[in-house]
Design a protein around this motif. Sequence first.
Motif, PDB file in Angstrom:
ATOM      1  N   TRP A   1      -0.075  26.552   4.873  1.00 11.73           N
ATOM      2  CA  TRP A   1      -0.464  26.939   3.549  1.00 11.73           C
ATOM      3  C   TRP A   1      -0.658  25.536   2.926  1.00 11.73           C
ATOM      4  O   TRP A   1      -1.581  25.359   2.084  1.00 11.73           O
ATOM      5  CB  TRP A   1       0.285  27.784   2.805  1.00 11.73           C
ATOM      6  CG  TRP A   1       0.122  28.228   1.498  1.00 11.73           C
ATOM      7  CD1 TRP A   1      -0.587  29.298   1.137  1.00 11.73           C
ATOM      8  CD2 TRP A   1       0.571  27.554   0.591  1.00 11.73           C
ATOM      9  NE1 TRP A   1      -0.540  29.409  -0.153  1.00 11.73           N
ATOM     10  CE2 TRP A   1       0.127  28.192  -0.650  1.00 11.73           C
ATOM     11  CE3 TRP A   1       1.322  26.492   0.343  1.00 11.73           C
ATOM     12  CZ2 TRP A   1       0.347  27.692  -2.160  1.00 11.73           C
ATOM     13  CZ3 TRP A   1       1.601  25.986  -1.034  1.00 11.73           C
ATOM     14  CH2 TRP A   1       1.081  26.639  -2.051  1.00 11.73           C
TER      15      TRP A   1
ATOM     16  N   SER B   1      -8.632  32.121 -10.270  1.00 13.29           N
ATOM     17  CA  SER B   1      -8.733  32.633  -8.961  1.00 13.29           C
ATOM     18  C   SER B   1      -7.956  31.970  -7.937  1.00 13.29           C
ATOM     19  O   SER B   1      -7.340  32.507  -6.962  1.00 13.29           O
ATOM     20  CB  SER B   1     -10.153  32.885  -8.795  1.00 13.29           C
ATOM     21  OG  SER B   1     -10.517  33.383  -7.290  1.00 13.29           O
TER      22      SER B   1
ATOM     23  N   ALA C   1      -0.709  34.952  -3.295  1.00 12.22           N
ATOM     24  CA  ALA C   1      -0.879  35.915  -2.585  1.00 12.22           C
ATOM     25  C   ALA C   1      -0.879  35.426  -1.291  1.00 12.22           C
ATOM     26  O   ALA C   1      -0.218  36.223  -0.303  1.00 12.22           O
ATOM     27  CB  ALA C   1      -2.303  36.742  -2.980  1.00 12.22           C
ATOM     28  N   GLU C   2      -1.534  34.492  -0.657  1.00 12.85           N
ATOM     29  CA  GLU C   2      -0.966  34.066   0.733  1.00 12.85           C
ATOM     30  C   GLU C   2       0.069  33.491   1.121  1.00 12.85           C
ATOM     31  O   GLU C   2       0.807  33.717   1.936  1.00 12.85           O
ATOM     32  CB  GLU C   2      -2.160  32.564   0.920  1.00 12.85           C
ATOM     33  CG  GLU C   2      -3.764  33.248   0.906  1.00 12.85           C
ATOM     34  CD  GLU C   2      -4.755  32.171   1.284  1.00 12.85           C
ATOM     35  OE1 GLU C   2      -4.127  30.978   1.318  1.00 12.85           O
ATOM     36  OE2 GLU C   2      -5.921  32.317   1.282  1.00 12.85           O
TER      37      GLU C   2
ATOM     38  N   GLN D   1      -4.198  32.632  -8.229  1.00 12.35           N
ATOM     39  CA  GLN D   1      -3.917  34.219  -7.719  1.00 12.35           C
ATOM     40  C   GLN D   1      -4.005  34.111  -6.092  1.00 12.35           C
ATOM     41  O   GLN D   1      -3.107  34.800  -5.307  1.00 12.35           O
ATOM     42  CB  GLN D   1      -4.907  34.979  -8.254  1.00 12.35           C
ATOM     43  CG  GLN D   1      -4.631  35.170  -9.640  1.00 12.35           C
ATOM     44  CD  GLN D   1      -5.588  36.220 -10.511  1.00 12.35           C
ATOM     45  OE1 GLN D   1      -6.598  36.537  -9.904  1.00 12.35           O
ATOM     46  NE2 GLN D   1      -5.341  36.347 -11.572  1.00 12.35           N
ATOM     47  N   ARG D   2      -5.076  33.530  -5.634  1.00 13.17           N
ATOM     48  CA  ARG D   2      -5.397  33.516  -4.140  1.00 13.17           C
ATOM     49  C   ARG D   2      -4.104  32.777  -3.181  1.00 13.17           C
ATOM     50  O   ARG D   2      -3.746  33.099  -2.312  1.00 13.17           O
ATOM     51  CB  ARG D   2      -6.316  32.973  -3.764  1.00 13.17           C
ATOM     52  CG  ARG D   2      -7.054  32.972  -2.260  1.00 13.17           C
ATOM     53  CD  ARG D   2      -8.123  32.584  -1.788  1.00 13.17           C
ATOM     54  NE  ARG D   2      -8.732  31.298  -2.294  1.00 13.17           N
ATOM     55  CZ  ARG D   2      -9.365  30.624  -3.222  1.00 13.17           C
ATOM     56  NH1 ARG D   2      -9.657  31.603  -4.146  1.00 13.17           N
ATOM     57  NH2 ARG D   2      -9.442  29.309  -3.390  1.00 13.17           N
TER      58      ARG D   2
ATOM     59  N   TYR E   1      -4.120  23.782   0.947  1.00 14.32           N
ATOM     60  CA  TYR E   1      -4.085  23.867  -0.736  1.00 14.32           C
ATOM     61  C   TYR E   1      -3.773  22.263  -1.051  1.00 14.32           C
ATOM     62  O   TYR E   1      -4.002  21.815  -1.933  1.00 14.32           O
ATOM     63  CB  TYR E   1      -3.106  24.798  -1.246  1.00 14.32           C
ATOM     64  CG  TYR E   1      -3.529  26.074  -1.334  1.00 14.32           C
ATOM     65  CD1 TYR E   1      -4.683  26.807  -2.339  1.00 14.32           C
ATOM     66  CD2 TYR E   1      -3.303  27.036  -0.249  1.00 14.32           C
ATOM     67  CE1 TYR E   1      -4.925  27.932  -2.264  1.00 14.32           C
ATOM     68  CE2 TYR E   1      -3.588  28.381  -0.145  1.00 14.32           C
ATOM     69  CZ  TYR E   1      -4.622  28.831  -1.278  1.00 14.32           C
ATOM     70  OH  TYR E   1      -5.233  30.165  -1.173  1.00 14.32           O
TER      71      TYR E   1
ATOM     72  N   GLU F   1      -7.685  22.699  -1.608  1.00 11.09           N
ATOM     73  CA  GLU F   1      -8.419  23.271  -2.647  1.00 11.09           C
ATOM     74  C   GLU F   1      -7.684  22.847  -3.929  1.00 11.09           C
ATOM     75  O   GLU F   1      -8.764  22.503  -4.867  1.00 11.09           O
ATOM     76  CB  GLU F   1      -8.108  24.977  -2.430  1.00 11.09           C
ATOM     77  CG  GLU F   1      -9.085  25.480  -1.281  1.00 11.09           C
ATOM     78  CD  GLU F   1      -8.813  27.168  -1.435  1.00 11.09           C
ATOM     79  OE1 GLU F   1      -9.073  27.405  -2.630  1.00 11.09           O
ATOM     80  OE2 GLU F   1      -8.803  27.562  -0.123  1.00 11.09           O
TER      81      GLU F   1
END
Length: 340
Positions: free
Chosen positions: A27, A6, A13-14, A9-10, A31, A37
């Motif tokens: 970004w 997940s 996408a961002e 994928q997130r 991350y 993250e």
Amino acid sequence: MSDLTSLEQRGLAELKVCSDEAALRAWNTRYFGKQGEVVLALKAVGTVPPADRKTYGQEANRVKESLLSAHEVALAAVKERALQHSLTAAALDVTLPGRQARRGRLHVSTQTLRAIYTAFADMGFQIYRSPEVEDDEYNFGLLNMPPHHPARDMWDTFHTTKLGVLLRTHTSPGQIHAMKQLCPQPIRVILPGMCYRYEAITTRSEIMFHQVEGLAVGRNVTMADLKGTLIAFARRMFGAQRQVRIRSSYFPFTEPSIEVDMDCITCSGKGCSLCKKTGWLEILGAGMVHPTVLRNGGYDPGRFSGFAFGMGPQRITMLKYAIDDIRQFWANDLRFLQQF
């Protein structure tokens, strides 16, 4: 494991919706910052059951590499779009001629120094360099100015913290260096360099300045040789029509001593503000080398004679271009320097 899938994928996408470098930086912080993250997901390997840690760690590193690779691709694409936009918005016509680079130039003092070198080189003089830091004996004593000689009052001196060591007040000590080195050969040299005097800075005086000393020693050197040399120099520097006047003077290292004047280049001797209504401009001091100085340099004054002269290139430049403030030479003002 599903959380890692997940997360990947997130992140991808961002990343797709980041349209500029600012968005990509945000970004990356989200991350891969200290509390990003992906960073937290890697740290979470310690909470996974031991049997699953290897698999979790491998997948977490794969997700990390995947997102970093995608970020690099996105960043390159954004930079390319920015470049294309810049080229389109501000189109450059490569067929236009380029802007010519501004040429530098020599300082006006250096120009004058080189003109002086050339004038005396054509008369057979060589350039001789001597130290700017001297001891008291070379700066005064060997030039016929022993301690407490009143002539020393003519020079306000910069002394160093080492007793007897000072910044030279004139280039005349170079005469002694040249004579000691070249004796008993004939000498014909000029000695250019910086001099230093502890005096008030005004429109006519500075604490540091260039000076050019001249020295000729040999058999049967006379005042006529000195006069002819200086007249030839004045006409070479200021024009063939120049007239020269010689006045008696006093310098402790020459006997007899003279001051050399030239008819005013502005009024041709009629009298103006530059020459203070006299019609004459002082250009240098000179004289026959004092027997004591010759002897201190290693020459027998009974067999050898010589002449010496000294001039200030800044003063000569001021006369040549009608400059009224000597401080301009050290001010680094381009409005002044670009005139020459």
